[in-house]
Design a protein around this motif. Structure first.
Motif, mmCIF file in Angstrom:
data_model
loop_
_atom_site.group_PDB
_atom_site.id
_atom_site.type_symbol
_atom_site.label_atom_id
_atom_site.label_comp_id
_atom_site.label_asym_id
_atom_site.label_seq_id
_atom_site.Cartn_x
_atom_site.Cartn_y
_atom_site.Cartn_z
ATOM 1 N N TYR A 316 7.912 -4.435 -7.001
ATOM 2 C CA TYR A 316 8.751 -3.837 -5.968
ATOM 3 C C TYR A 316 9.787 -2.926 -6.620
ATOM 4 C CZ TYR A 316 12.020 -3.701 -2.019
ATOM 5 O OH TYR A 316 12.862 -3.307 -1.007
ATOM 6 N N ILE A 317 9.777 -1.609 -6.268
ATOM 7 C CA ILE A 317 10.771 -0.658 -6.771
ATOM 8 C C ILE A 317 11.123 0.310 -5.655
ATOM 9 C CG2 ILE A 317 9.921 -0.783 -9.163
ATOM 10 C CD1 ILE A 317 8.600 1.970 -8.677
ATOM 11 N N TYR A 318 12.218 1.037 -5.866
ATOM 12 C CA TYR A 318 12.585 2.089 -4.926
ATOM 13 C C TYR A 318 11.758 3.338 -5.210
ATOM 14 C CZ TYR A 318 16.570 -0.566 -3.226
ATOM 15 O OH TYR A 318 17.352 -1.529 -2.655
ATOM 16 N N ASN A 319 11.543 4.101 -4.161
ATOM 17 C CA ASN A 319 10.782 5.346 -4.293
ATOM 18 C C ASN A 319 11.467 6.280 -5.280
ATOM 19 O OD1 ASN A 319 8.833 7.352 -3.668
ATOM 20 N ND2 ASN A 319 10.255 8.300 -2.219
ATOM 21 N N LYS A 320 10.682 6.906 -6.161
ATOM 22 C CA LYS A 320 11.235 7.764 -7.202
ATOM 23 C C LYS A 320 11.802 9.060 -6.641
ATOM 24 C CE LYS A 320 9.971 5.179 -10.739
ATOM 25 N NZ LYS A 320 10.934 4.619 -11.706
ATOM 26 N N CYS A 321 11.297 9.473 -5.491
ATOM 27 C CA CYS A 321 11.740 10.754 -4.926
ATOM 28 C C CYS A 321 12.930 10.547 -3.995
ATOM 29 C CB CYS A 321 10.593 11.418 -4.186
ATOM 30 S SG CYS A 321 9.265 11.940 -5.295
ATOM 31 N N TYR A 334 5.049 5.976 -6.665
ATOM 32 C CA TYR A 334 5.500 4.803 -7.410
ATOM 33 C C TYR A 334 5.938 5.202 -8.813
ATOM 34 C CZ TYR A 334 5.660 0.060 -9.247
ATOM 35 O OH TYR A 334 6.090 -1.122 -9.810
ATOM 36 N N PHE A 335 5.269 6.222 -9.352
ATOM 37 C CA PHE A 335 5.580 6.649 -10.713
ATOM 38 C C PHE A 335 6.604 7.777 -10.652
ATOM 39 C CE2 PHE A 335 1.196 5.078 -10.541
ATOM 40 C CZ PHE A 335 1.314 3.969 -11.375
ATOM 41 N N ILE A 341 -1.067 8.857 -6.739
ATOM 42 C CA ILE A 341 -1.493 7.488 -7.017
ATOM 43 C C ILE A 341 -3.019 7.492 -7.096
ATOM 44 C CG2 ILE A 341 -1.575 5.126 -6.133
ATOM 45 C CD1 ILE A 341 1.112 5.646 -4.807
ATOM 46 N N TYR A 342 -3.551 7.023 -8.228
ATOM 47 C CA TYR A 342 -4.998 7.019 -8.437
ATOM 48 C C TYR A 342 -5.507 5.588 -8.464
ATOM 49 C CZ TYR A 342 -9.589 7.710 -10.541
ATOM 50 O OH TYR A 342 -10.938 7.705 -10.781
ATOM 51 N N THR A 343 -6.590 5.346 -7.741
ATOM 52 C CA THR A 343 -7.220 4.026 -7.749
ATOM 53 C C THR A 343 -8.623 4.155 -8.317
ATOM 54 O OG1 THR A 343 -7.923 4.386 -5.463
ATOM 55 C CG2 THR A 343 -5.920 3.107 -5.808
ATOM 56 N N ILE A 438 8.615 0.473 -2.665
ATOM 57 C CA ILE A 438 7.153 0.449 -2.818
ATOM 58 C C ILE A 438 6.751 -0.719 -3.703
ATOM 59 C CG2 ILE A 438 5.110 1.760 -3.515
ATOM 60 C CD1 ILE A 438 6.817 4.281 -3.392
ATOM 61 N N SER A 439 5.631 -1.328 -3.370
ATOM 62 C CA SER A 439 4.968 -2.299 -4.240
ATOM 63 C C SER A 439 3.474 -2.208 -3.963
ATOM 64 C CB SER A 439 5.491 -3.718 -3.986
ATOM 65 O OG SER A 439 5.082 -4.168 -2.697
#
Length: 560
Positions: A316-321, A334-335, A341-343, A438-439
């Motif tokens: 769980y983190i805050y949105n980077k933007c 997330y990054f 985001i790639y899956t 986001i998580s």
């Protein structure tokens, strides 16, 4: 052939000399017939041609047993003399016989009495067959007549007549009748043989008419021109099929591309290992890699059966933007900000928690909405201007439901598809403050360096490299199945690489397809069989015709 209309003159003259008490026999002796005979022998309109008069003279000689010298003497005087002192004195019904000969000569009989032509009268029968031969010869073109004449007088020493001089067409008919008298109805077959063997088979219509009148069954003959045409067509077809069969069996092997070259562009994300594509090692030769918008990237190959994934847990983190007050769409990552985001092949789940403070009382419904894009250009274009969450953007690949503008925390989860690279954007209405957390869990490809078959590096100074797929050319000879290419980069924004794959050429041996040629071989054999039957039938017919013609010649020799 001259054809006169004698009806008006005949009726005028005959009506003047006819009484009511005359019998039909007496009526035929009236002056009308004499005037008709004069007209027939004259050179004006209605007169017979020289060949037609000569044909009647031939009938007088062979059907009425008149002497040739006598006939010629009477003809030298006039045709009327031939009729009065020849035909009248040698037949009981000369007028009817004259009408019959005019009919067989093809004259216009409109208005003239029809001939009785009794079927049991031998004279009528013989005249019919003689005039059938005579009119056939008279109707020939000059070139065909010369062929017919040469057949009897010159070819092979003269089949029937030998080397003789022929004065005119009916002279040829007369000489043929001297060698082969035509008495019986069946004698018409020898005339057909003459026409066939001399190359004049196109003049058989009068013979067919004769056979129809006398109800003679005629066997179907293979005409020379028709037979030659059929044989030539079948030989051409047969030659073409033999050529195809020989090509399938004996032409050398040829090299063909198993597949057309393949050109495709792929994105590469920052700090992400992305699966680009997989190639069949049995048909792929080489893949050329070129950088489009990258300063640095690595592309490497791993056998498909050695590819592995692992689960990447996103705490769980805050949105980077940006979060807070904004009328522009908010990037969700997330990054690093703006990073997709790639899956991997295992897919994944993304959880969003949005704290919303809505200061816009006019927009409670659909105050925010999440969109996903598969390429950076569509993503950037959407984030540069204010957007209404209710409006669908062009070329989006994901869309959430609309969320109302009530204050508080809103949470939802997104199921991420496998092997996908997605940019997420949150569209919000004006006078809205949001904070996004986001998580999630996503699958990622393991960077298995020990399984790398080949790799190449792209830089700002070297934007091209190649990876060998073909095991015969690669350092790694045990490559089987599919070889998959991966790419990653650690510098700069998401970029693109282009993969240009070329495929091997395989040597094709047409001999292997001999089974496909079996139906063609069968059809060729059928055509050969048909050709054989046609040629045998034609040769048999020719042999029988020649035998009959030779039999006539030998019969004349024995008679002498």
């Amino acid at each position: 052939m001259a054809q006169g209309d004698y009806s008006a003159k005949y009726h005028k003259l005959s009506s003047e000399g006819k009484s009511e008490d005359e019998t039909p026999q007496q009526a035929r002796s009236n002056p009308g017939i004499n005037e008709l005979v004069k007209t027939l022998g004259g050179k004006g309109a209605g007169g017979l041609s020289k060949d037609q008069i000569q044909a009647i003279a031939v009938c007088c000689r062979f059907a009425l047993d008149m002497n040739e010298v006598q006939i010629q003497s009477l003809l030298n005087e006039s045709f009327s003399e031939l009729f009065e002192r020849g035909i009248k004195q040698n037949h009981t019904n000369p007028e009817d016989l004259l009408y019959f000969m005019l009919e067989r000569l093809g004259c216009n009989m409109n208005g003239l009495p029809c001939s009785a032509s009794p079927n049991d009268d031998d004279v009528y029968k013989q005249i019919d067959i003689i005039l059938t031969l005579a009119t056939t010869v008279i109707s020939m073109s000059e070139s065909d007549y010369n062929k017919f004449k040469r057949f009897h007088t010159e070819q092979n020493g003269g089949v029937l007549l030998g080397h003789v001089d022929i004065k005119h067409r009916c002279d040829l008919v007369c000489r043929l009748l001297e060698k082969k008298p035509l008495h019986a109805e069946g004698d018409i077959s020898i005339v057909s043989d003459w026409l066939q063997e001399s190359g004049c088979s196109s003049y058989q219509q009068k013979l067919r008419d004769y056979c129809k009148r006398h109800r003679i069954k005629v066997s179907r003959q293979l005409e020379t021109c028709t037979c030659c045409f059929i044989v030539v067509v079948l030989l051409i077809l047969c030659s073409l099929m033999i050529a195809i069969i020989l090509n399938l069996w004996f032409i050398p092997s040829i090299d063909v591309n198993v597949k057309d070259p393949q050109n495709q562009t792929y994105p590469i994300g920052v700090n992400t290992t992305i699966k680009l594509d997989c190639f069949d090692t049995s048909i792929t030769d080489l893949v050329d890699v070129s950088s489009l918008t990258l300063d640095y990237a690595t592309v490497y190959a791993i056998p498909e059966d050695h590819i592995s994934t692992h689960l990447l847990v996103l705490p769980y983190i805050y949105n980077k933007c940006h979060s807070g007050h904004s009328s522009l769409p908010i990037s969700i990552s997330y990054f690093d900000c703006h990073e997709p985001i790639y899956t991997a092949s295992g897919g994944g789940t993304l959880n969003l928690f949005i704290d919303l403070v809505n200061s816009n009382p006019d927009r409670v419904s659909c105050a925010m909405r999440l969109f996903g894009f598969s390429n950076d250009s569509d993503y950037i274009s959407y984030t540069r201007v204010a957007r209404d969450p209710r409006d669908d953007p062009p070329r989006f690949v994901y869309s959430s439901d609309c969320y109302n503008g009530s204050n508080g925390t809103h949470s939802f989860s997104i199921t991420l598809p496998r092997d996908s690279l997605l940019y997420f954007v949150l569209a919000v209405v004006n006078q809205t403050e949001v904070t996004v957390s986001i998580s999630g869990n996503i699958s990622a490809y393991s960077n298995a360096a020990k399984y790398r078959v080949d790799e190449c590096h792209l830089t700002s100074s070297n934007k091209y490299c190649s990876i060998v797929i073909n095991p015969k050319k690669s350092r790694y000879k045990n490559n089987r199945g599919n070889l998959c290419l991966f790419g990653n980069t650690t510098i700069g924004f998401e970029g693109k690489v282009n993969l240009f794959a070329t495929f091997i050429t395989k040597r094709v041996y047409p001999q292997k397809y001999w089974i496909s040629s079996l139906p063609l071989c069968g059809l060729t054999l059928i055509i050969f069989f048909v050709l054989f039957i046609i040629i045998v039938a034609y040769c048999r017919q020719r042999r029988n015709r020649r035998k009959r013609i030779t039999g006539v010649t030998k019969g004349q020799v024995h008679a002498k």
